[in-house]
Design an enzyme around this catalytic site. Sequence first.
Site, PDB file in Angstrom:
ATOM      1  N   VAL A   1       0.731  -1.277  -0.473  1.00  0.00           N
ATOM      2  CA  VAL A   1       0.053  -0.104   0.297  1.00  0.00           C
ATOM      3  C   VAL A   1       0.720   1.151   0.208  1.00  0.00           C
ATOM      4  O   VAL A   1       0.661   1.782  -0.938  1.00  0.00           O
ATOM      5  CB  VAL A   1      -0.710  -0.012   1.375  1.00  0.00           C
ATOM      6  CG1 VAL A   1      -2.073   1.318   0.920  1.00  0.00           C
ATOM      7  CG2 VAL A   1      -1.637  -1.369   1.225  1.00  0.00           C
ATOM      8  N   TYR A   2       1.564   1.094   0.900  1.00  0.00           N
ATOM      9  CA  TYR A   2       2.652   2.132   0.616  1.00  0.00           C
ATOM     10  C   TYR A   2       3.947   2.399  -0.408  1.00  0.00           C
ATOM     11  O   TYR A   2       3.739   4.030  -1.242  1.00  0.00           O
ATOM     12  CB  TYR A   2       3.452   1.761   1.970  1.00  0.00           C
ATOM     13  CG  TYR A   2       4.817   3.444   1.758  1.00  0.00           C
ATOM     14  CD1 TYR A   2       4.933   4.546   2.165  1.00  0.00           C
ATOM     15  CD2 TYR A   2       5.928   2.830   1.298  1.00  0.00           C
ATOM     16  CE1 TYR A   2       5.860   4.782   2.901  1.00  0.00           C
ATOM     17  CE2 TYR A   2       7.345   4.362   1.528  1.00  0.00           C
ATOM     18  CZ  TYR A   2       7.169   4.915   1.980  1.00  0.00           C
ATOM     19  OH  TYR A   2       7.717   6.112   2.288  1.00  0.00           O
ATOM     20  N   ALA A   3       3.329   1.147  -1.407  1.00  0.00           N
ATOM     21  CA  ALA A   3       4.685   1.332  -2.226  1.00  0.00           C
ATOM     22  C   ALA A   3       3.763   2.114  -3.714  1.00  0.00           C
ATOM     23  O   ALA A   3       3.625   3.067  -4.458  1.00  0.00           O
ATOM     24  CB  ALA A   3       5.253  -0.137  -3.370  1.00  0.00           C
TER      25      ALA A   3
ATOM     26  N   SER B   1       0.823   3.980  -2.669  1.00  0.00           N
ATOM     27  CA  SER B   1       0.813   5.031  -2.531  1.00  0.00           C
ATOM     28  C   SER B   1       1.980   6.465  -3.086  1.00  0.00           C
ATOM     29  O   SER B   1       1.573   7.409  -3.737  1.00  0.00           O
ATOM     30  CB  SER B   1       0.750   5.677  -1.404  1.00  0.00           C
ATOM     31  OG  SER B   1       1.836   5.806  -0.745  1.00  0.00           O
TER      32      SER B   1
END
Length: 282
Positions: free
Chosen positions: A155-157, A159
């Site tokens: 999810v971070y990647a 984003s």
Amino acid sequence: MTSIKKSTVLITGGASGIGRLMGMKCLQRGASRVLVWDINPNALQQTHQEFSDAGYEVHTWQVNVGDATQVQQAAEEVQSRFGAPDILVNNAGIVVGKPFVEHTMAEIERTIQVNVLGAMLVTQAFLPAMVAREKGHIVNIASAASLLPNPRMSVYAGSKWAVLGWSESLRLELEQTGPSLKVTTVTPSYIDTGMFAGVKAPLLTPTLQPEEITEAILQAVERNRILLRKPSIVHLLPLLRGILPTRLFDTVAGRWFGVYTSMNRFTGRPAADQKPAYATKT
């Protein structure tokens, strides 16, 4: 060249980590004032005290950048007092390190709201004024995670992939609008601020020290650099992904360099409360 001297600099997520350090370095470079937006009221108070005690002009706002109402209220107050910032640094960000199947919907929404919508909302609030005066520099802190996949940070990647694509598209739009509208996109690897506590840095990819990366960011702003990739090996990622078959790249990045296991022992730092009430400057 972008001059930090005598500028008004606004930094989101500016009360801790590299955001706070960038604020101090801007003031040391002669910025007229630094405007700090952050979600953590205690960190804001400490930052205000530290910068003020050093003799600098600093103004702080408690803002959740993922909340459009809070962003608009704070932006209106900033512009009524100082006009649009000369330099806007979209630094606020959060990370949840776990397999995607274990993510809650709240974690997914919060990550996208802060990392992606936050940068867009803050920029949207000030960009019309920058365009009208035909001058402004926007700095978007993406990540080396925007250049390759990585387990336990999907999810971070995702984003940060979004931030990179948006930031580069915005740059092209502004270049067509006026020569003095600049965008710098930063894609650093892991930084030793506590945000990525527990990670194991990949081979040949040293964990960046806050002093080092903040100095590099400000030099990139001063030189109007389009992209800043740190450390140097990050420059190879687009090339390797472009020329290697996917499975071979996975072997190189995952097995040889250890990128795909770097988050296995991630602990991170305790997250600040993400739902504060809007507060005016301190």
